[in-house]
Design an enzyme around this catalytic site. Structure first.
Site, short mmCIF file in Angstrom:
data_model
loop_
_atom_site.label_atom_id
_atom_site.label_comp_id
_atom_site.label_asym_id
_atom_site.label_seq_id
_atom_site.Cartn_x
_atom_site.Cartn_y
_atom_site.Cartn_z
N LEU A 531 2.24 -7.57 4.44
CA LEU A 531 3.43 -8.06 3.74
C LEU A 531 3.64 -7.28 2.45
O LEU A 531 4.76 -7.15 1.96
CB LEU A 531 3.25 -9.53 3.37
CG LEU A 531 3.11 -10.53 4.52
CD1 LEU A 531 2.69 -11.89 3.99
CD2 LEU A 531 4.44 -10.65 5.27
N GLY A 532 2.57 -6.78 1.88
CA GLY A 532 2.68 -6.06 0.62
C GLY A 532 1.33 -5.51 0.23
O GLY A 532 0.29 -5.92 0.76
N GLY A 534 -0.90 -4.54 -3.25
CA GLY A 534 -0.95 -4.64 -4.70
C GLY A 534 -2.19 -4.00 -5.24
O GLY A 534 -2.99 -3.44 -4.50
N GLY A 535 -2.35 -4.07 -6.54
CA GLY A 535 -3.51 -3.50 -7.20
C GLY A 535 -4.80 -4.12 -6.66
O GLY A 535 -5.82 -3.47 -6.53
N PHE A 536 -4.74 -5.37 -6.30
CA PHE A 536 -5.93 -6.07 -5.84
C PHE A 536 -6.28 -5.69 -4.42
O PHE A 536 -7.44 -5.66 -4.04
CB PHE A 536 -5.67 -7.58 -5.94
CG PHE A 536 -6.78 -8.43 -5.39
CD1 PHE A 536 -7.94 -8.61 -6.12
CD2 PHE A 536 -6.65 -9.05 -4.16
CE1 PHE A 536 -8.96 -9.39 -5.63
CE2 PHE A 536 -7.68 -9.84 -3.67
CZ PHE A 536 -8.84 -10.01 -4.40
N GLY A 537 -5.29 -5.40 -3.63
CA GLY A 537 -5.56 -5.07 -2.24
C GLY A 537 -4.33 -5.36 -1.40
O GLY A 537 -3.23 -5.49 -1.90
N VAL A 539 -1.96 -7.49 1.38
CA VAL A 539 -1.63 -8.87 1.75
C VAL A 539 -1.09 -8.88 3.17
O VAL A 539 -0.16 -8.14 3.49
CB VAL A 539 -0.59 -9.47 0.79
CG1 VAL A 539 -0.32 -10.92 1.15
CG2 VAL A 539 -1.05 -9.36 -0.65
N LYS A 553 -4.76 -12.39 1.27
CA LYS A 553 -4.89 -11.32 0.28
C LYS A 553 -6.33 -10.82 0.33
O LYS A 553 -7.26 -11.59 0.06
CB LYS A 553 -4.57 -11.91 -1.09
CG LYS A 553 -4.13 -10.94 -2.15
CD LYS A 553 -3.65 -11.74 -3.36
CE LYS A 553 -2.93 -10.91 -4.38
NZ LYS A 553 -2.43 -11.73 -5.49
N ASP A 649 4.40 -12.52 -15.89
CA ASP A 649 5.09 -11.55 -15.03
C ASP A 649 6.18 -12.27 -14.25
O ASP A 649 6.25 -12.16 -13.03
CB ASP A 649 4.08 -10.85 -14.11
CG ASP A 649 4.60 -9.51 -13.59
OD1 ASP A 649 5.62 -9.01 -14.14
OD2 ASP A 649 4.01 -8.97 -12.64
#
Ligand SMILES: *[C@@H]1O[C@H](CO)[C@@H](O)[C@H](O)[C@H]1NC(C)=O
Ligand SMILES: *[C@@H]1O[C@H](CO)[C@@H](O)[C@H](O)[C@H]1NC(C)=O
Ligand SMILES: *[C@@H]1O[C@H](CO)[C@@H](O)[C@H](O)[C@H]1NC(C)=O
Ligand SMILES: *[C@@H]1O[C@H](CO)[C@@H](O)[C@H](O)[C@H]1NC(C)=O
Ligand SMILES: *[C@@H]1O[C@H](CO)[C@@H](O)[C@H](O)[C@H]1NC(C)=O
Ligand SMILES: *[C@@H]1O[C@H](CO)[C@@H](O)[C@H](O)[C@H]1NC(C)=O
Ligand SMILES: *[C@@H]1O[C@H](CO)[C@@H](O)[C@H](O)[C@H]1NC(C)=O
Ligand SMILES: *[C@@H]1O[C@H](CO)[C@@H](O)[C@H](O)[C@H]1NC(C)=O
Length: 870
Positions: A531-532, A534-537, A539, A553, A649
């Site tokens: 789905l996306g 991000g910096g964390f990993g 999703v 996630k 944010d």
């Protein structure tokens, strides 16, 4: 604005008056700065050598590092300035760390890279990252690629970081590509004078000195230029081994001005000691050509290529080496086509000619060409004798971003920005010969001590230092904008299975999932379900055994550090339960995984329903309901949890919609717990998304709930106007939506720029109310903004107005507040009804202050001079 900004100025002013009284421009003998710590390591070398006054120390059997392969070459390259430190290197095939005992405070770090082949190690396969202390300096660096593309033999990078412990670590991390390795040829570490960079700089475009939290930022030297002069090498740089390059390659246009004769007799003062810049910088300059200039009506222009999305610290060095009294040369400075300084008369700033002076600016470079432009030109109608301007030197440094990075966001696994990097955290034992407590010698020169005392005095007066944050950050760092469900909108209304989960009772701490369950839910992390990212990993969309759709996630491989943060996240998130917050369903920590499982939001981010997709347009009522839902979620964050949480944010990609278009606030990756009772703000490095950032937070780095309110004001305008917060493709005045919408709102003509799809269905009065709410949220000063509670009430009122109008079917008729059907809801005590004039006033205060600090005396004087037709 007035109070906040006036304070540093008046203090500064007072201070300079005081300093003049007590130490009237104490003249210093030209003493050299001598750094407390100084290391120059010739990496991979087996013998010591000295070139150009730098004594390179061999690092065989190094006390500072124990890993790596010593490599050397005898292939000379005529472009190299010397043999050391280039023809030897240390090669690393896994994370390896140099650790140096140092004193606390700022240090220069210089990295020398020269790509050469050694055994099976070919430069083309080397890609790596470099981390110093808690800052990411270089990421995905390929020295071979960079030297090839810049046509240089070697790369030299210079950074400055403030070391807060007794040791400085520099870690080299090869990329995970097979065959990749890291290397380093030379490494210099040198302590800097404590006052090298002041914390306040003039924010370009705003004119007032603002604090940027510089003590906690890393800087990278982009350019250090000796304007009108020659190259100055480390040996000639008054103690700090910096390099100054000529300005020929940066000056733009046909009008390049003139270069006055070199003046060797520069008088340093307690305000500008010799280590700020050497005589060869202050003694040379570029001028426009004085009164003899054929056409005085031009600017001298320099262009510097930079990377976007960073703020740059720009220091301009001035020294009047031609004229001897004031009113002879009065000029303006422009940075990025914006006025940075008006009416500078150097000799009104220093007691006499040949005395140096410098000014610091902060220039955010968020959009446009990757070029930072500096211009100087005579101040129109200044009354000065000559139409002329002068510049002696210039430094441009990149400031590390909110992720403590100077190299974008492509972070190596296990690196958590802003925390010291633990090498080998993936279980691999590695490197690190840590030497603690080595005595550090080096007595400071008497001149330095003297300068230090003067600066200590100066520092005290500056006051208002931002204290270090003590707040607990929620750990899942993300550039992960709208991570969950960012593609989900494609799926929109196909669910219908009643499998939506937000109503499912979730338990404290969330449910524990086995890794096998996660694998099954995500079809073995099927890439097509992403789905996306991000910096964390990544999703993933998933479906658990009972048919519940979830967003999964998956964190990058863990480190010890990551584990604690992961657990904190679970603890924090599981406490936050609200209809308008995306909830955590559970987690998995088997197999060293860090996986979080959230509600799946069928309709994805709000933004996709406003513009940029072909989803059906939302009605005004739906939009109001979504805004109200999001406001409720934020209100809960601010007031519901024990300590209050600031989201940090807030934006349309972080407001997700479920299958019934109910708004849920998501992505607490940047959240901080709010101030406790005895504090009114959280000070912290600026995080958040451009276009939504609270200007006050940006300037002062103080975080309050009102920063979220500002961002929410941007969201409101975005919902109304259906366009991105920042759209660089639009004409300049329209790029920033908040500014553009406020411009129309203040003229009372907001309806001119609303989403064309709303025209005709939106009740005038509802729109007027909505515009007022957004305007108040966007107030310059946090104190003038309403609370989320106030915003919520007001939005509900706007919705009532719309509902009533629809009911009575008289869309355009209602024009006063006395509609008997509508009771205005009570207001909270502070903020919301402060008059609009506060805002306009604060603007005008700001622009007048643009003149007060640095141009004060001369501007006033020029008004006196002018009438006499000088
Ligand atoms: C290099 O110089 C350092 C002192 O600067 C000394 O301790 C070391 O023994 C020297 N190494 C060699 C190989 O000469
Ligand atoms: C890293 O550099 C290579 C070129 O050497 C480039 O192709 C790649 O996109 C870069 N990766 C990232 C994450 O920036
Ligand atoms: C750099 O240039 C050399 C010689 O021209 C070439 O062999 C090498 O592949 C290039 N490396 C990269 C990364 O472009
Ligand atoms: C370095 O950081 C410490 C702690 O944040 C701070 O007290 C000090 O003033 C900083 N030093 C410089 C030179 O910025
Ligand atoms: C730099 O220093 C050397 C001696 O150390 C001197 O000969 C030279 O003239 C200096 N260069 C400049 C530009 O001052
Ligand atoms: C700068 O940030 C914006 C918004 O996050 C992004 O779209 C853009 O690609 C970035 N530019 C660069 C050069 O990284
Ligand atoms: C400044 O103006 C010039 C000429 O109009 C333009 O090319 C350049 O992009 C502008 N620079 C910035 C940073 O706006
Ligand atoms: C000098 O540059 C500034 C900023 O780009 C511009 O506004 C001004 O008109 C220029 N002056 C002249 C004389 O070109």
């Amino acid at each position: 604005m007035k109070q906040l900004c006036a304070r540093p100025i008046s203090l500064r002013f007072l201070l300079s008056v005081l300093l003049c009284l007590i130490h009237p421009y104490q003249v210093l003998s030209q003493s050299q700065y001598s750094p407390k710590d100084r290391y120059a390591i010739d990496c991979g070398a087996t013998s010591n050598s000295t070139v150009n006054d730098i004594s390179w120390q061999a690092d065989t059997n190094s006390p500072y590092i124990s890993s790596g392969i010593l490599a050397s070459t005898n292939v000379q390259n005529s472009l190299l300035p010397s043999i050391a430190p280039f023809l030897t290197a240390r090669i690393f095939t896994h994370d390896s760390t140099y650790t140096f005992p140092v004193s606390e405070g700022r240090h220069w770090i210089r990295l020398y890279f020269y790509p050469f082949a050694y055994q099976n190690y070919t430069p083309d396969s080397s890609i790596f990252s470099v981390i110093a202390d808690k800052y990411l300096l270089l990421s995905n660096l390929s020295v071979a690629r960079d030297t090839n593309s810049s046509n240089q033999a070697y790369i030299l990078k210079e950074y400055s970081i403030n070391v807060s412990s007794k040791s400085l670590s520099i870690t080299f991390t090869p990329s995970k590509t097979p065959g990749s390795y890291a290397f380093i040829n030379g490494l210099e570490i040198e302590s800097m004078p404590d006052d090298s960079f002041a914390d306040d700089a003039i924010l370009v475009g705003h004119g007032v000195p603002s604090q940027f939290g510089i003590p906690n930022l890393a800087l990278q030297t982009m350019f250090r230029v000796n304007v009108g002069g020659e190259f100055v090498g480390p040996a000639n740089d008054s103690g700090e081994a910096r390099r100054w390059v000529p300005d020929n390659t940066f000056i733009r246009g046909a009008a390049t001005g003139a270069i006055p004769p070199y003046v060797f007799d520069i008088t340093y003062t307690s305000t500008v000691p010799s280590y700020i810049a050497p005589i060869s910088v202050y003694g040379t300059a570029r001028v426009m050509g004085g009164s003899n200039s054929v056409n005085p009506n031009f600017n001298l222009t320099w262009d510097f290529p930079i990377d976007l999305n960073y703020t740059y610290y720009v220091r301009l060095h001035f020294c009047e080496i031609v004229y001897t009294s004031n009113y002879q040369r009065i000029f303006n400075v422009y940075i990025n086509n914006q006025t940075a300084l008006v009416g500078l008369d150097i000799l009104a700033k220093v007691p006499s000619a040949n005395m140096p002076y410098y000014v610091d600016f902060a220039a955010p470079m968020l959009q446009g060409d990757s070029v930072l432009r500096v211009q100087i030109g005579p101040t129109p109608n200044s009354g000065a004798q000559n139409n002329d301007a002068i510049l002696n030197g210039l430094e441009i440094l990149k400031l590390s971003n909110s992720e403590s990075s100077l190299a974008g966001v492509s972070l190596p696994a296990g690196f958590h920005p802003g925390t010291p990097y633990a090498a080998g955290s993936n279980g691999r034992s590695s490197s690190t010969g840590i030497i603690v407590g080595a005595a550090i010698g080096g007595a400071a020169a008497v001149g330095l001590l003297l300068a230090g005392v003067c600066f200590l005095l100066a520092k005290k007066g500056k006051g208002t230092k931002v204290t270090a944050p003590t707040w607990l950050p929620l750990p899942l760092h993300g550039g992960s904008s709208g991570s969950m469900g960012s593609k989900a909108s494609n799926e929109s209304h196909k669910s219908g299975t009643g499998s939506f989960v937000s109503s499912a009772p979730s338990h404290m701490g969330g449910r524990f999932f086995t890794f096998a369950e996660i694998l099954e839910a995500t079809n073995n992390f099927d890439e097509s379900l992403i789905l996306g990212i991000g910096g964390f990993g990544k999703v993933y969309k998933g479906e658990i055994y009972d048919g519940t759709k979830v967003a999964v996630k998956r964190g990058n491989p863990r480190s010890e550090q990551g584990l604690t943060e992961f657990q904190t996240e679970i603890e924090m998130l599981s406490k936050l339960r609200h209809r308008h917050l995306v909830s955590l369903i559970g987690y998995c920590e088997e197999h060293s995984e860090m996986i979080l499982v959230y509600d799946y939001m069928a309709n994805g981010p709000l933004r996709g329903h406003l513009y940029g997709t072909d989803l059906p347009s939302l009605s005004w009522k739906q939009r109001l309901e979504i805004c109200i839902g999001a406001a409720r979620g934020l209100h809960y964050l601010h007031t519901g949890a024990a300590q209050g949480i600031i989201h940090r944010d807030v934006k349309t990609t972080n407001i997700l919609l479920d299958e019934n278009l109910v708004a849920k606030v998501s992505d607490f990756g940047l959240s901080k717990t709010g101030p406790s009772l005895d504090r009114t703000h959280v000070s912290t490095a600026v995080k958040g998304s451009f276009g939504y950032l609270d200007p006050e937070y940006f300037r002062r780095q103080q975080l309050t709930e009102k920063s979220d309110v500002y961002s929410f004001g941007v969201v409101l305008m975005e919902v109304l106007c259906a366009r991105p917060a920042i759209n660089p493709a639009l004409p300049r005045e329209q790029v920033n939506m908040a500014d553009w919408a406020m411009h129309w709102q203040k003229m009372g003509m907001l309806e001119q720029i609303i989403d064309p799809k709303l025209v005709g269905q939106i009740n005038k009065e509802s729109l007027r109310r909505f515009g007022e709410i957004a305007e108040k949220c966007l107030a310059e000063q946090g104190i003038d903004r309403p609370t989320m509670g106030d915003v919520l009430w007001k939005l509900e009122y706007a919705l009532q107005l719309q509902d009533n109008a629809t009911l009575s079917n008289c869309n355009d008729a209602i024009s006063d507040d006395s509609n008997p059907n509508v009771m205005e809801l009570p207001l909270h005590p502070h903020g919301i009804d402060k008059s609009d004039t506060t805002i306009t006033e604060s603007h005008s205060t700001m622009s007048s202050e643009e003149y007060s600090e640095d141009a004060g005396a001369s501007a006033v004087f020029s008004q006196l001079v002018n009438p006499q037709g000088r």
